[in-house]
Design an enzyme around this catalytic site. Structure first.
Site, PDB file in Angstrom:
ATOM      1  N   TYR A 102       0.835  -1.199   0.000  1.00 26.05           N
ATOM      2  CA  TYR A 102       0.000   0.000   0.000  1.00 26.05           C
ATOM      3  C   TYR A 102       0.875   1.256   0.000  1.00 26.05           C
ATOM      4  O   TYR A 102       1.948   1.264   0.614  1.00 26.05           O
ATOM      5  CB  TYR A 102      -0.890   0.060   1.244  1.00 26.05           C
ATOM      6  CG  TYR A 102      -2.054  -0.884   1.217  1.00 26.05           C
ATOM      7  CD1 TYR A 102      -3.288  -0.489   0.709  1.00 26.05           C
ATOM      8  CD2 TYR A 102      -1.939  -2.178   1.719  1.00 26.05           C
ATOM      9  CE1 TYR A 102      -4.372  -1.347   0.706  1.00 26.05           C
ATOM     10  CE2 TYR A 102      -3.019  -3.051   1.709  1.00 26.05           C
ATOM     11  CZ  TYR A 102      -4.241  -2.622   1.200  1.00 26.05           C
ATOM     12  OH  TYR A 102      -5.303  -3.479   1.192  1.00 26.05           O
ATOM     13  N   TYR A 141      -0.664 -10.001   0.405  1.00 26.18           N
ATOM     14  CA  TYR A 141       0.393  -9.484   1.279  1.00 26.18           C
ATOM     15  C   TYR A 141       0.290 -10.079   2.684  1.00 26.18           C
ATOM     16  O   TYR A 141      -0.782 -10.500   3.102  1.00 26.18           O
ATOM     17  CB  TYR A 141       0.356  -7.951   1.337  1.00 26.18           C
ATOM     18  CG  TYR A 141      -0.943  -7.359   1.839  1.00 26.18           C
ATOM     19  CD1 TYR A 141      -1.202  -7.212   3.205  1.00 26.18           C
ATOM     20  CD2 TYR A 141      -1.907  -6.932   0.948  1.00 26.18           C
ATOM     21  CE1 TYR A 141      -2.381  -6.668   3.648  1.00 26.18           C
ATOM     22  CE2 TYR A 141      -3.098  -6.384   1.385  1.00 26.18           C
ATOM     23  CZ  TYR A 141      -3.329  -6.251   2.744  1.00 26.18           C
ATOM     24  OH  TYR A 141      -4.516  -5.717   3.178  1.00 26.18           O
ATOM     25  N   ARG A 151      -3.138 -11.908   3.480  1.00 27.99           N
ATOM     26  CA  ARG A 151      -4.439 -11.486   2.962  1.00 27.99           C
ATOM     27  C   ARG A 151      -4.555 -11.882   1.485  1.00 27.99           C
ATOM     28  O   ARG A 151      -3.645 -11.611   0.703  1.00 27.99           O
ATOM     29  CB  ARG A 151      -4.601  -9.969   3.025  1.00 27.99           C
ATOM     30  CG  ARG A 151      -4.649  -9.290   4.383  1.00 27.99           C
ATOM     31  CD  ARG A 151      -5.850  -9.596   5.250  1.00 27.99           C
ATOM     32  NE  ARG A 151      -7.102  -9.971   4.611  1.00 27.99           N
ATOM     33  CZ  ARG A 151      -8.038  -9.135   4.158  1.00 27.99           C
ATOM     34  NH1 ARG A 151      -7.883  -7.841   4.274  1.00 27.99           N
ATOM     35  NH2 ARG A 151      -9.148  -9.574   3.606  1.00 27.99           N
ATOM     36  N   HIS A 154      -7.298  -8.225  -2.747  1.00 25.64           N
ATOM     37  CA  HIS A 154      -8.630  -7.631  -2.593  1.00 25.64           C
ATOM     38  C   HIS A 154      -8.584  -6.148  -2.925  1.00 25.64           C
ATOM     39  O   HIS A 154      -7.523  -5.520  -2.854  1.00 25.64           O
ATOM     40  CB  HIS A 154      -9.149  -7.828  -1.164  1.00 25.64           C
ATOM     41  CG  HIS A 154      -8.265  -7.212  -0.116  1.00 25.64           C
ATOM     42  ND1 HIS A 154      -7.158  -7.851   0.392  1.00 25.64           N
ATOM     43  CD2 HIS A 154      -8.300  -5.997   0.492  1.00 25.64           C
ATOM     44  CE1 HIS A 154      -6.556  -7.071   1.279  1.00 25.64           C
ATOM     45  NE2 HIS A 154      -7.214  -5.933   1.352  1.00 25.64           N
ATOM     46  N   HIS A 156     -10.562  -2.648  -1.666  1.00 27.85           N
ATOM     47  CA  HIS A 156     -11.496  -2.072  -0.693  1.00 27.85           C
ATOM     48  C   HIS A 156     -12.507  -1.189  -1.416  1.00 27.85           C
ATOM     49  O   HIS A 156     -12.134  -0.407  -2.308  1.00 27.85           O
ATOM     50  CB  HIS A 156     -10.742  -1.203   0.314  1.00 27.85           C
ATOM     51  CG  HIS A 156      -9.795  -1.970   1.185  1.00 27.85           C
ATOM     52  ND1 HIS A 156     -10.146  -2.450   2.430  1.00 27.85           N
ATOM     53  CD2 HIS A 156      -8.505  -2.329   1.000  1.00 27.85           C
ATOM     54  CE1 HIS A 156      -9.113  -3.072   2.972  1.00 27.85           C
ATOM     55  NE2 HIS A 156      -8.095  -3.020   2.130  1.00 27.85           N
TER      56      HIS A 156
END
Lengths: 250, 201
Positions: A102, A141, A151, A154, A156
């Site tokens: 991120y 990640y 995770r 995905h 959000h």
């Protein structure tokens, strides 16, 4: 029973395998408000063309170069519980880059940042409740919930309906991800049919030759919709039906 | 009838996506009638929550619930944010808590018929957002929600006036003084089992 009609659609807030939930969920029952026709929450914020720019819906064009990764388009419709389209409302997305990192200072996973990718998008739904984003497929990640926790990939999503009661923040997953059974955030939704509703479908018709792979994901907002009719909405909201970035022809 | 899409936590990394400059300034700072509503978000251990997102929605002072666009006006030249235009009252605020778990909203007083800010809380660790209300000033005794609550629960919904135009509203996600949280979906009887109880039984 089919489709888990008697099971909760939403995750329990005290799902212990998701460690951070332990001290962050109320222990008392929520107070039911279903019968209050005067609640301000039956109405909600509205957004218009000033709240987005055309480029906001294309996460691959926000920097001077092309981001690394597998280019995808993600589209679908936003509906209310009655199956009606949620028109002209704000859809916001954020995600990790193709390496699973991120653009956030607190994400120190040692995967490369991409100078050509931030991972933020927004658009307004069109007359049919459609949204469309162009982006790259995010990477999986690691996180520190438990040893060897990963995770699944995905995106959000944040959504508004016509009523504040319909507010939704959720995550879209990609079909066939082998990490699904190991992810306490996805598994906090205990009904398998409800979990399925968080997984997009690969749709070959949406893939663009020589350009991108297409995924379709429809979203249904829970909670009572506003009693407000469209005629009562401000002119600026309803007069821009054809919105850049939200049609399927782009 | 389509089935609802499940909620998922907002997670820890929404900070570069959802907050926007002036998100809490529903009216410009210095507006003569601006009210400041502020507080902390606490977890069940009494620790401040530094990564919560607080949204508020309310009726305009004239009673309108129609809202206005323009909360997060964008600049088509730079791709950045322009800020609100200072004229339209959008009724919507969005603020991330700071490292102290603190949030601040500057807005206009809601009308006497609906004298509250509707508050929606998101956080890492919170799988499904929570609704509550911050009542400002003395509500009418006829308020259906407040009159149905025992005194010690009711007080969790009452912002405390700190000075003439400053109100304090803390949100406790869990614990002895846990805030009253609201469920608006009870009419959907098939879906309430996971929603009526915060503990998800």
């Amino acid at each position: 029973m089919a489709g888990g009609a008697d099971r909760p659609a939403h995750p329990g807030r005290d799902f212990a395998p998701y460690r951070s939930s332990v001290l962050r969920h109320p222990k008392r029952p929520l107070v039911p408000m279903g019968g209050d026709p005067d609640a301000a929450e039956l109405y909600g914020p509205v957004f218009g063309v000033t709240d987005v720019t055309e480029l906001d819906a294309d996460l691959t064009r926000q920097h001077q170069g092309e981001p690394l990764g597998e280019r995808i388009t993600v589209t679908g419709r936003v509906l209310d519980r009655a199956g009606r389209p949620v028109r002209h409302q704000l859809v916001e997305i954020w995600q990790a880059n193709a390496s699973g990192r991120y653009a956030h200072q607190r994400d120190q996973h040692p995967a490369p940042l991409d100078p050509h990718f931030t991972g933020v998008g927004r658009c307004l739904t069109d007359d049919q409740g459609r949204y469309l984003f162009t982006t790259v497929k995010p990477g999986a990640y690691p996180w520190r919930n438990h040893l060897n926790a990963w995770r699944p990939a995905h995106i959000h999503f944040s959504l508004f309906g016509t009523a504040f009661t319909q507010r939704l923040v959720t995550q879209m997953y990609f079909p066939g991800d082998p990490l699904f059974p190991y992810d306490p955030i996805l598994q906090s939704v205990t009904d398998p049919a409800a979990r399925e509703r968080l997984v997009a479908a690969y749709d070959h018709e949406l893939s663009r030759p020589e350009f991108s792979l297409g995924y379709r994901w429809d979203i249904v907002l829970d909670g009572p919709a506003a009693t407000l009719s469209e005629a009562a909405l401000p002119e600026a909201v309803v007069s821009h039906a054809a919105l850049p970035g939200s049609g399927e022809d782009r | 009838m389509p089935r609802p899409t499940p909620s998922q936590t907002v997670g820890p990394f929404y900070g570069y996506a959802l907050p926007f400059p002036g998100g809490g300034e529903v009216v410009p700072a210095g507006h003569p009638e601006a009210l400041t509503v502020h507080g902390y978000v606490y977890d069940g251990g009494g620790a401040p929550v530094p990564d919560a997102l607080v949204e508020t929605w309310q009726a305009a002072p004239d009673g309108s619930l129609a809202g206005r666009p323009g909360s997060l006006r964008r600049d088509p030249v730079t791709g950045g944010f322009l800020g609100r235009n200072g004229l339209d009252f959008t009724g919507f605020a969005r603020v991330a808590t700071d490292a102290d778990g603190h949030w601040t909203v500057r807005t206009l007083e809601p009308p006497s018929g609906r004298p509250y800010l509707a508050v929606c809380v998101f956080a890492r660790g919170l799988s499904h957002h929570l609704f509550t209300r911050a009542y400002l000033g003395a509500p009418a005794s006829s308020d259906a929600l407040l009159s149905a609550l025992p005194e010690e629960r009711r007080t969790t919904l009452m912002a405390r006036q700190e000075s003439e135009r400053v109100h304090r509203f803390d949100i406790r996600l869990q614990g002895e003084k846990e805030t009253v949280f609201l469920d608006f979906t009870t009419s959907h009887t098939s879906d309430t089992s996971g929603l009526r109880h915060g503990s998800g039984r």
